[in-house]
Design a protein around this motif. Structure first.
Motif, PDB file in Angstrom:
ATOM      1  N   LEU A  42      -5.249   1.423   2.170  1.00 60.94           N
ATOM      2  CA  LEU A  42      -3.952   2.091   2.229  1.00 60.94           C
ATOM      3  C   LEU A  42      -3.491   2.327   3.655  1.00 60.94           C
ATOM      4  CD1 LEU A  42      -1.638   3.394   0.673  1.00 60.94           C
ATOM      5  CD2 LEU A  42      -2.947   5.529   0.637  1.00 60.94           C
ATOM      6  N   GLY A  43      -4.377   2.844   4.498  1.00 61.69           N
ATOM      7  CA  GLY A  43      -4.036   3.040   5.902  1.00 61.69           C
ATOM      8  C   GLY A  43      -3.150   4.248   6.137  1.00 61.69           C
ATOM      9  N   GLY A  44      -2.898   4.534   7.420  1.00 61.23           N
ATOM     10  CA  GLY A  44      -2.002   5.606   7.800  1.00 61.23           C
ATOM     11  C   GLY A  44      -2.714   6.916   8.082  1.00 61.23           C
ATOM     12  N   TYR A  45      -3.683   7.278   7.241  1.00 64.57           N
ATOM     13  CA  TYR A  45      -4.306   8.586   7.370  1.00 64.57           C
ATOM     14  C   TYR A  45      -5.136   8.691   8.656  1.00 64.57           C
ATOM     15  CZ  TYR A  45      -6.729  12.890   6.210  1.00 64.57           C
ATOM     16  OH  TYR A  45      -7.209  14.169   6.249  1.00 64.57           O
ATOM     17  N   ALA A  46      -5.879   7.657   8.972  1.00 67.98           N
ATOM     18  CA  ALA A  46      -6.712   7.701  10.176  1.00 67.98           C
ATOM     19  C   ALA A  46      -5.850   7.857  11.427  1.00 67.98           C
ATOM     20  CB  ALA A  46      -7.557   6.428  10.274  1.00 67.98           C
ATOM     21  N   GLU A  47      -4.708   7.178  11.450  1.00 74.72           N
ATOM     22  CA  GLU A  47      -3.807   7.284  12.597  1.00 74.72           C
ATOM     23  C   GLU A  47      -3.243   8.694  12.729  1.00 74.72           C
ATOM     24  OE1 GLU A  47      -3.813   4.956  10.344  1.00 74.72           O
ATOM     25  OE2 GLU A  47      -4.195   3.096  11.444  1.00 74.72           O
ATOM     26  N   ARG A 238       0.994  11.334   2.138  1.00 78.05           N
ATOM     27  CA  ARG A 238       0.906  12.253   0.995  1.00 78.05           C
ATOM     28  C   ARG A 238       1.080  11.490  -0.320  1.00 78.05           C
ATOM     29  NH1 ARG A 238       4.637  16.637   3.955  1.00 78.05           N
ATOM     30  NH2 ARG A 238       3.057  18.199   4.543  1.00 78.05           N
ATOM     31  N   GLN A 239       2.068  10.617  -0.353  1.00 79.45           N
ATOM     32  CA  GLN A 239       2.295   9.834  -1.567  1.00 79.45           C
ATOM     33  C   GLN A 239       1.081   8.971  -1.889  1.00 79.45           C
ATOM     34  OE1 GLN A 239       6.052   7.653  -1.705  1.00 79.45           O
ATOM     35  NE2 GLN A 239       6.956   9.094  -0.264  1.00 79.45           N
ATOM     36  N   GLY A 240       0.503   8.356  -0.861  1.00 81.49           N
ATOM     37  CA  GLY A 240      -0.638   7.485  -1.078  1.00 81.49           C
ATOM     38  C   GLY A 240      -1.845   8.240  -1.600  1.00 81.49           C
ATOM     39  N   LEU A 241      -2.147   9.382  -1.017  1.00 81.16           N
ATOM     40  CA  LEU A 241      -3.284  10.181  -1.471  1.00 81.16           C
ATOM     41  C   LEU A 241      -3.091  10.637  -2.916  1.00 81.16           C
ATOM     42  CD1 LEU A 241      -3.901  12.361   1.710  1.00 81.16           C
ATOM     43  CD2 LEU A 241      -5.402  10.572   0.817  1.00 81.16           C
ATOM     44  N   ALA A 242      -1.873  11.051  -3.239  1.00 79.26           N
ATOM     45  CA  ALA A 242      -1.583  11.479  -4.613  1.00 79.26           C
ATOM     46  C   ALA A 242      -1.740  10.321  -5.585  1.00 79.26           C
ATOM     47  CB  ALA A 242      -0.163  12.052  -4.699  1.00 79.26           C
ATOM     48  N   LYS A 243      -1.329   9.138  -5.167  1.00 81.49           N
ATOM     49  CA  LYS A 243      -1.425   7.968  -6.044  1.00 81.49           C
ATOM     50  C   LYS A 243      -2.889   7.545  -6.239  1.00 81.49           C
ATOM     51  CE  LYS A 243       1.750   6.498  -7.379  1.00 81.49           C
ATOM     52  NZ  LYS A 243       2.509   6.707  -8.654  1.00 81.49           N
ATOM     53  N   VAL A 244      -3.685   7.594  -5.192  1.00 82.03           N
ATOM     54  CA  VAL A 244      -5.108   7.281  -5.319  1.00 82.03           C
ATOM     55  C   VAL A 244      -5.782   8.275  -6.258  1.00 82.03           C
ATOM     56  CG1 VAL A 244      -7.317   7.188  -4.094  1.00 82.03           C
ATOM     57  CG2 VAL A 244      -5.277   6.145  -3.080  1.00 82.03           C
ATOM     58  N   ALA A 245      -5.482   9.564  -6.073  1.00 78.91           N
ATOM     59  CA  ALA A 245      -6.063  10.587  -6.935  1.00 78.91           C
ATOM     60  C   ALA A 245      -5.661  10.381  -8.389  1.00 78.91           C
ATOM     61  CB  ALA A 245      -5.629  11.975  -6.458  1.00 78.91           C
ATOM     62  N   GLN A 246      -4.403  10.033  -8.618  1.00 78.25           N
ATOM     63  CA  GLN A 246      -3.917   9.794  -9.973  1.00 78.25           C
ATOM     64  C   GLN A 246      -4.637   8.616 -10.606  1.00 78.25           C
ATOM     65  OE1 GLN A 246       0.119   8.422 -10.139  1.00 78.25           O
ATOM     66  NE2 GLN A 246       0.101   8.147 -12.352  1.00 78.25           N
ATOM     67  N   ILE A 277       3.573   1.502  -0.689  1.00 80.16           N
ATOM     68  CA  ILE A 277       3.377   2.548   0.311  1.00 80.16           C
ATOM     69  C   ILE A 277       2.767   1.947   1.573  1.00 80.16           C
ATOM     70  CG2 ILE A 277       2.041   4.626   0.856  1.00 80.16           C
ATOM     71  CD1 ILE A 277       2.329   5.375  -2.150  1.00 80.16           C
ATOM     72  N   ARG A 278       1.755   1.084   1.406  1.00 83.68           N
ATOM     73  CA  ARG A 278       1.130   0.451   2.562  1.00 83.68           C
ATOM     74  C   ARG A 278       2.138  -0.424   3.310  1.00 83.68           C
ATOM     75  NH1 ARG A 278      -1.875  -4.295   3.842  1.00 83.68           N
ATOM     76  NH2 ARG A 278      -3.474  -3.845   5.403  1.00 83.68           N
ATOM     77  N   ALA A 279       2.999  -1.128   2.566  1.00 82.42           N
ATOM     78  CA  ALA A 279       4.026  -1.953   3.212  1.00 82.42           C
ATOM     79  C   ALA A 279       4.973  -1.081   4.038  1.00 82.42           C
ATOM     80  CB  ALA A 279       4.802  -2.726   2.147  1.00 82.42           C
ATOM     81  N   GLY A 280       5.283   0.110   3.500  1.00 88.26           N
ATOM     82  CA  GLY A 280       6.133   1.027   4.259  1.00 88.26           C
ATOM     83  C   GLY A 280       5.472   1.482   5.547  1.00 88.26           C
ATOM     84  N   LEU A 281       4.177   1.739   5.509  1.00 87.21           N
ATOM     85  CA  LEU A 281       3.454   2.135   6.701  1.00 87.21           C
ATOM     86  C   LEU A 281       3.388   1.005   7.728  1.00 87.21           C
ATOM     87  CD1 LEU A 281       0.545   4.053   4.950  1.00 87.21           C
ATOM     88  CD2 LEU A 281       2.211   5.076   6.522  1.00 87.21           C
ATOM     89  N   VAL A 282       3.167  -0.207   7.249  1.00 90.05           N
ATOM     90  CA  VAL A 282       3.100  -1.368   8.136  1.00 90.05           C
ATOM     91  C   VAL A 282       4.455  -1.626   8.770  1.00 90.05           C
ATOM     92  CG1 VAL A 282       2.729  -3.861   8.239  1.00 90.05           C
ATOM     93  CG2 VAL A 282       1.164  -2.419   6.937  1.00 90.05           C
ATOM     94  N   THR A 283       5.522  -1.518   7.963  1.00 83.60           N
ATOM     95  CA  THR A 283       6.878  -1.740   8.482  1.00 83.60           C
ATOM     96  C   THR A 283       7.218  -0.739   9.574  1.00 83.60           C
ATOM     97  OG1 THR A 283       7.613  -2.605   6.354  1.00 83.60           O
ATOM     98  CG2 THR A 283       9.317  -1.852   7.868  1.00 83.60           C
ATOM     99  N   ASP A 284       6.814   0.520   9.343  1.00 83.61           N
ATOM    100  CA  ASP A 284       7.058   1.541  10.373  1.00 83.61           C
ATOM    101  C   ASP A 284       6.340   1.190  11.668  1.00 83.61           C
ATOM    102  OD1 ASP A 284       8.616   3.014   8.711  1.00 83.61           O
ATOM    103  OD2 ASP A 284       7.046   4.408   8.112  1.00 83.61           O
TER     104      ASP A 284
END
Length: 284
Positions: A42-47, A238-246, A277-284
């Motif tokens: 997913l990415g993003g969180y470590a950054e 936040r969206q990614g973590l919620a989706k993984v948990a779900q 969500i990952r595509a959105g993070l990469v695009t940013d």
């Protein structure tokens, strides 16, 4: 550590021999593998964790002298907590990587990650985490060291999900809470930096200060764009973590019907959302 490395190496050897005879189960586990893989990547969180740690480096030039001492103390606390925050994220990623490989056909050497988990466990005596999070991390680390010794591929996946669910849920909740901490630190930094320019810019409006005023306004525009980008990444995290948990909760609740059409469609939907969500993070 030598014992941990020996255990992990033996587990990998056993898994390599056993996965070869379990091809008939792979079609039933395809969506599980895709979900785990998308969760791990997913990415993003470590950054965001690194950005939180380095807050003082960015805000220091804009701090008034009276705030310097408090800022240094906050910086020390962030650095002390950073390794714990990163450890939680690495444990969840390794869990998802392991789940993905158990549900797939590829081989992967987990020895370095398992060694890292062992180091993390050894360092928990000085942790900034709560007892609940430490217990979840320790439980997940122990599960991962023996996950690859299961006799059947499908049973390995089911064991991972069933026994890891509570600990994964606790660690994902911790990551979500930490994201709120990152968001608060970001908001304070933004107020500090942009507030500095709100005060300073009107003082540089004389004709002889035109160049300085122009450069300062350009800097404000760049920082404003940077902060908007970070806010979007925080929201996506936040969206990614919620989706993984779900997805993991649904997987745990439906282990007995893991191969059903309804379950597979549900996991496919979660995977689609995680990839967006990952595509959105990469695009940013």
């Amino acid at each position: 550590m030598n014992a941990l490395r020996t255990l992990s190496t033996s587990a990998l050897l056993a898994a390599s021999l056993l996965l070869g005879g379990c091809a008939s189960n792979r079609v039933n586990l395809e969506e599980v593998r895709e979900f785990a893989d998308a969760s791990a990547r997913l990415g993003g969180y470590a950054e965001l964790s690194t950005r939180y740690r380095d807050t003082y480096l960015r805000e220091q030039p804009y701090l008034p002298p009276a705030a310097e001492q408090v800022a240094k103390e906050n910086d020390a606390r962030r650095h002390a907590a950073y390794n714990d925050f990163a450890t939680i994220q690495k444990a969840v990623v390794l869990y998802m990587q392991t789940l993905s490989q158990l549900a797939g056909a590829a081989r992967y050497d987990f020895t370095p990650q398992l060694d890292t988990l062992g180091v993390g466990m050894a360092g928990m005596s000085n942790t900034t985490l709560g007892q609940k999070q430490v217990g979840a991390y320790t439980g997940l680390a122990r599960l991962l060291t023996r996950a690859l010794t299961s006799r059947l591929q499908k049973e390995s996946v089911e064991t991972m999900v069933r026994e890891g669910d509570a600990d994964v849920r606790i660690l994902l909740e911790a990551m979500a809470s930490l994201t709120d901490i990152y968001a608060a630190a970001h908001e304070n930094e933004k107020k500090t930096v942009l507030g500095f320019f709100e005060v300073a810019l009107p003082l540089a409006e004389r004709p002889q200060d035109r160049l300085l005023h122009t450069l300062a306004r350009a800097h404000v525009q760049a920082k404003t764009g940077e902060y908007r980008l970070i806010e979007r990444r925080i929201d996506l995290a936040r969206q990614g973590l919620a989706k993984v948990a779900q997805g993991h909760q649904k997987l745990r609740e439906n282990l007995d019907t893991m191969s059903s059409s309804e379950m597979r469609h549900m996991l496919s939907d979660v995977v689609r959302d995680l990839r967006l969500i990952r595509a959105g993070l990469v695009t940013d």
